[in-house]
Design a protein around this motif. Structure first.
Motif: not given
Length: 94
Positions: A49-53, A57-62, A74-79
């Motif tokens: 049930g993760a929103t994104v995997v 953590l270095l792959s995250l931009t806030l 993330t590489d998977e898209g924007d949340f």
């Protein structure tokens, strides 16, 4: 429990987890969850049930959204995560 202590509804909380059990707990509570595929298989974290995997953590931009919310890229898209509406009162209601 953390959402209760923060007096926020779980839907307005973001959890970062690295285990299937943690993701199951976060998703079961109604929280969004970023799963770090460090110990468990990425597919298992996603199925839990993760929103994104993410792999790191270095792959995250806030970044801040125009309305006071936040965007995690993330590489998977924007949340998008909306700004907190209101805290819960002591009786647990809004």
């Amino acid at each position: 429990l953390a959402a209760e202590r923060l007096r926020l509804p779980p839907s307005q909380c973001l959890v970062i987890e690295d285990s299937v059990g943690g993701v199951l707990s976060a998703a079961g509570a109604g929280c969004s969850c970023i799963a770090l595929a460090a110990h468990d298989d990425a597919e298992a974290l996603d199925a839990a049930g993760a929103t994104v995997v993410v792999e790191s953590l270095l792959s995250l931009t806030l970044s801040a959204a125009y309305d006071g919310g936040h965007v995690i890229s993330t590489d998977e898209g924007d949340f998008y995560f909306p700004p907190p509406a209101t805290q819960l009162d002591d009786a647990g209601g809004s």
